[in-house]
Write a protein that holds these residues in place. Structure first.
Motif, mmCIF file in Angstrom:
data_model
loop_
_atom_site.group_PDB
_atom_site.id
_atom_site.type_symbol
_atom_site.label_atom_id
_atom_site.label_comp_id
_atom_site.label_asym_id
_atom_site.label_seq_id
_atom_site.Cartn_x
_atom_site.Cartn_y
_atom_site.Cartn_z
ATOM 1 N N PRO A 76 0.806 -1.229 0.000
ATOM 2 C CA PRO A 76 0.000 0.000 0.000
ATOM 3 C C PRO A 76 0.835 1.273 0.000
ATOM 4 C CG PRO A 76 -0.720 -1.535 1.725
ATOM 5 C CD PRO A 76 0.618 -2.000 1.244
ATOM 6 N N GLY A 77 2.134 1.146 0.219
ATOM 7 C CA GLY A 77 3.017 2.304 0.303
ATOM 8 C C GLY A 77 3.549 2.471 1.719
ATOM 9 N N ILE A 78 4.779 2.945 1.825
ATOM 10 C CA ILE A 78 5.411 3.149 3.132
ATOM 11 C C ILE A 78 5.293 4.620 3.503
ATOM 12 C CG2 ILE A 78 7.542 2.952 4.463
ATOM 13 C CD1 ILE A 78 8.437 0.812 2.458
ATOM 14 N N GLN A 79 4.501 4.904 4.503
ATOM 15 C CA GLN A 79 4.328 6.285 4.942
ATOM 16 C C GLN A 79 5.554 6.741 5.733
ATOM 17 O OE1 GLN A 79 0.709 6.495 7.189
ATOM 18 N NE2 GLN A 79 -0.594 5.946 5.457
ATOM 19 N N ASN A 80 5.941 7.994 5.497
ATOM 20 C CA ASN A 80 7.081 8.556 6.222
ATOM 21 C C ASN A 80 6.610 8.991 7.611
ATOM 22 O OD1 ASN A 80 9.479 9.635 7.019
ATOM 23 N ND2 ASN A 80 9.681 11.080 5.331
ATOM 24 N N GLU A 81 6.366 7.978 8.441
ATOM 25 C CA GLU A 81 5.841 8.182 9.791
ATOM 26 C C GLU A 81 6.678 7.333 10.745
ATOM 27 O OE1 GLU A 81 3.712 7.106 13.310
ATOM 28 O OE2 GLU A 81 3.815 5.732 11.591
ATOM 29 N N PHE A 82 6.968 7.846 11.916
ATOM 30 C CA PHE A 82 7.950 7.242 12.822
ATOM 31 C C PHE A 82 7.681 5.763 13.067
ATOM 32 C CE2 PHE A 82 9.696 6.063 16.922
ATOM 33 C CZ PHE A 82 10.969 6.612 16.897
ATOM 34 N N PHE A 83 6.488 5.430 13.535
ATOM 35 C CA PHE A 83 6.214 4.050 13.927
ATOM 36 C C PHE A 83 6.163 3.120 12.717
ATOM 37 C CE2 PHE A 83 4.245 6.599 17.390
ATOM 38 C CZ PHE A 83 5.115 6.213 18.400
ATOM 39 N N MET A 84 5.691 3.637 11.584
ATOM 40 C CA MET A 84 5.686 2.835 10.364
ATOM 41 C C MET A 84 7.114 2.516 9.931
ATOM 42 S SD MET A 84 3.955 1.311 8.034
ATOM 43 C CE MET A 84 4.012 0.723 6.342
#
Length: 302
Positions: A76-84
């Motif tokens: 689905p895509g890798i979000q630029n979010e800390f926990f992800m």
């Protein structure tokens, strides 16, 4: 039957969640069949059915299942979010570890003499590629994300501490999260290590004639290397080589891929729906979800 499941796994549509789930299932079933043969048939007619060779094939199937699960997470895509980013870094590290173990098993005599060189090369390339990805994502979560008012500091500290077996000397998870300079130093340390692993995967891919002919493999390896180099150049400073922090290894999830258990029934040998796991503190047969994994190269089959 094991060979059939590997064929099914390689032919699944890897652009959909359903296809990736089917690929994981097929590779795990293949591992289960091969593991059953290893534990049941002790007098084999040829070396390719020996326990040592079957152990390598089981590792190969589980590595591909792990990789497929990672790809499912990333689809689905890798979000630029800390926990992800923490999750993806750990999953990439896990894929790297299972391929490292596979390559080590392939390198042992006399298995080495009976394994195609290209198979061992693929395992080596993937091990280095995925550990490079783990360092890249670890660097991204450190460099791109700063603590903000209202952030869950305790959760971030816990996640960062679980990312490593140890922090660099003089650093602690909480202090690093709060200190922009430490985050940048550690992040660039990860990028520096990632570049080295990318270069090693490219070097090995160039040494193997069969891998040199797989253009999609070269494209993926080069793109990942260039992306990491670009990010490092964006934050590079003249005195980096003097102040560079030796980034620690990124730890993968602390559990093992699943194997479909095979049981002999009245009608012969069949795969059941029971999972077998090797997990610290848990007995074999305890049901757990399999950690996710990312694919970039053609899968091995036999």
């Amino acid at each position: 039957m094991g060979a059939l499941y590997t064929q099914i796994g390689t032919r699944c549509n890897r652009q959909t969640q359903t296809g990736l789930e089917s690929a994981v299932d097929a590779f795990q079933r293949a591992a289960g069949v091969l593991n059953y043969l290893k534990e049941t048939f002790t007098h084999t007619p040829s070396y390719d059915m020996s326990p040592a060779m079957l152990s390598v094939l089981v590792k190969m199937m589980l590595a591909q299942a792990q990789e497929s699960m990672f790809e499912k997470v990333c689809l689905p895509g890798i979000q630029n979010e800390f926990f992800m980013l923490v999750k993806v870094a750990q999953e990439a590290a896990k894929v790297a570890e299972v391929y490292r173990q596979l390559h080590a098993a392939m390198s042992q005599e006399p298995v080495k003499e009976n394994i195609p060189y290209s198979w061992a090369s693929v395992a080596y390339v993937k091990a280095h590629h995925y550990v490079a990805l783990a360092h890249y994502f670890a660097a991204t979560l450190l460099i791109d994300h700063q603590l903000k008012p209202g952030a869950d500091v305790d959760h971030q500290e816990k996640c960062l501490s679980q990312l490593y077996d140890r922090m660099p000397e003089g650093m602690t998870p909480l202090a690093t999260l709060k200190n922009h300079g430490q985050r940048m130093l550690l992040g660039k340390g990860h990028l520096h290590r990632a570049i080295g692993f990318h270069e090693e995967s490219l070097r090995e891919a160039n040494l193997c004639k069969k891998l040199r002919d797989i253009q999609v493999l070269r494209d993926v390896l080069c793109a990942a290397h260039q992306r990491t180099q670009l990010k490092y150049n964006q934050h590079r400073e003249d005195d980096d080589l003097l102040n560079l922090v030796a980034a620690p290894n990124v730890l993968g999830e602390q559990w093992e891929p699943a194997v479909w258990a095979c049981a002999a029934g009245a009608g012969g040998h069949s795969c059941t729906s029971r999972w077998l796991f090797a997990h610290p503190g848990r007995s074999r047969g305890h049901t757990r979800l399999v950690p996710p994994a990312l694919d970039v190269v053609t899968h091995l089959q036999f």
